[in-house]
Scaffold this motif. Structure first.
Motif, PDB file in Angstrom:
ATOM      1  N   ALA A   1       0.838  -1.203   0.000  1.00  0.00           N
ATOM      2  CA  ALA A   1       0.000   0.000   0.000  1.00  0.00           C
ATOM      3  C   ALA A   1       0.874   1.255   0.000  1.00  0.00           C
ATOM      4  CB  ALA A   1      -0.938  -0.006   1.194  1.00  0.00           C
ATOM      5  N   PHE A   2       1.898   1.270   0.850  1.00  0.00           N
ATOM      6  CA  PHE A   2       2.803   2.426   0.886  1.00  0.00           C
ATOM      7  C   PHE A   2       3.531   2.596  -0.439  1.00  0.00           C
ATOM      8  CE2 PHE A   2       2.987   1.941   5.690  1.00  0.00           C
ATOM      9  CZ  PHE A   2       2.148   3.022   5.910  1.00  0.00           C
ATOM     10  N   LEU A   3       3.908   1.487  -1.058  1.00  0.00           N
ATOM     11  CA  LEU A   3       4.578   1.552  -2.350  1.00  0.00           C
ATOM     12  C   LEU A   3       3.654   2.153  -3.406  1.00  0.00           C
ATOM     13  CD1 LEU A   3       7.095   0.864  -4.057  1.00  0.00           C
ATOM     14  CD2 LEU A   3       6.009  -1.337  -4.523  1.00  0.00           C
ATOM     15  N   VAL A   4       2.408   1.734  -3.413  1.00  0.00           N
ATOM     16  CA  VAL A   4       1.446   2.274  -4.379  1.00  0.00           C
ATOM     17  C   VAL A   4       1.245   3.766  -4.131  1.00  0.00           C
ATOM     18  CG1 VAL A   4      -0.997   2.231  -5.050  1.00  0.00           C
ATOM     19  CG2 VAL A   4       0.272   0.086  -4.813  1.00  0.00           C
ATOM     20  N   ILE A   5       1.041   4.144  -2.872  1.00  0.00           N
ATOM     21  CA  ILE A   5       0.839   5.558  -2.532  1.00  0.00           C
ATOM     22  C   ILE A   5       2.069   6.368  -2.904  1.00  0.00           C
ATOM     23  CG2 ILE A   5       0.543   7.169  -0.613  1.00  0.00           C
ATOM     24  CD1 ILE A   5      -1.249   5.026   0.698  1.00  0.00           C
ATOM     25  N   PHE A   6       3.246   5.865  -2.573  1.00  0.00           N
ATOM     26  CA  PHE A   6       4.491   6.560  -2.906  1.00  0.00           C
ATOM     27  C   PHE A   6       4.640   6.704  -4.417  1.00  0.00           C
ATOM     28  CE2 PHE A   6       8.988   6.388  -4.052  1.00  0.00           C
ATOM     29  CZ  PHE A   6       9.429   7.538  -3.425  1.00  0.00           C
ATOM     30  N   SER A   7       4.306   5.653  -5.160  1.00  0.00           N
ATOM     31  CA  SER A   7       4.416   5.712  -6.625  1.00  0.00           C
ATOM     32  C   SER A   7       3.470   6.758  -7.205  1.00  0.00           C
ATOM     33  CB  SER A   7       4.100   4.351  -7.240  1.00  0.00           C
ATOM     34  OG  SER A   7       5.008   3.383  -6.796  1.00  0.00           O
TER      35      SER A   7
END
Length: 126
Positions: free
Chosen positions: A40-46
């Motif tokens: 989830a953090f990776l998606v948000i960061f991306s």
């Protein structure tokens, strides 16, 4: 050498074994939760990184466009200042009576008393 299969091994149902299995399940659940949070953090960061990069690139292109406009406006300003200086000079000359007389004789073929104006084909005032 003796081989044992899982069917032949019985598991002890003690409190320690139950607690160990429970701890393994909890650890597996925590790992899944960790992986989900990281994803989830990776998606948000991306998404945020993409938004920031697109904003930066659009701002850079806008700045480049504004730079071109600035150069054009500076060039136009220089031309306008030059024309202003020429017009001021012309206005100053138009206050001079001799200059006005020269223009009248040259462009309107006027003459002073007793003066005769000749127009030739080879004159430079054409």
């Amino acid at each position: 050498m003796v081989q044992f299969s899982k069917e032949n091994i019985t598991e002890l149902n003690t409190g320690y074994v139950k607690e160990h299995h429970l701890q393994q399940k909890i650890d597996a659940k925590r790992k899944r939760g960790l992986y989900r949070r990281l994803a989830a953090f990776l998606v948000i960061f991306s998404v945020l990184a993409f938004a920031m990069l697109s904003t930066i690139t659009s701002q850079m292109s806008t700045l480049a466009e504004k730079g071109k406009q600035e150069k054009q406006m500076k060039s136009k300003l220089a031309q306008t200042k030059e024309k202003k200086a020429q017009l001021k000079e012309e206005a100053h000359k138009l206050k001079d009576v001799d200059y006005i007389g020269e223009i009248a004789r040259r462009d309107l073929f006027m003459s002073k008393k007793g003066e005769i104006v000749f127009k030739t084909h080879g004159s430079s005032s054409d």
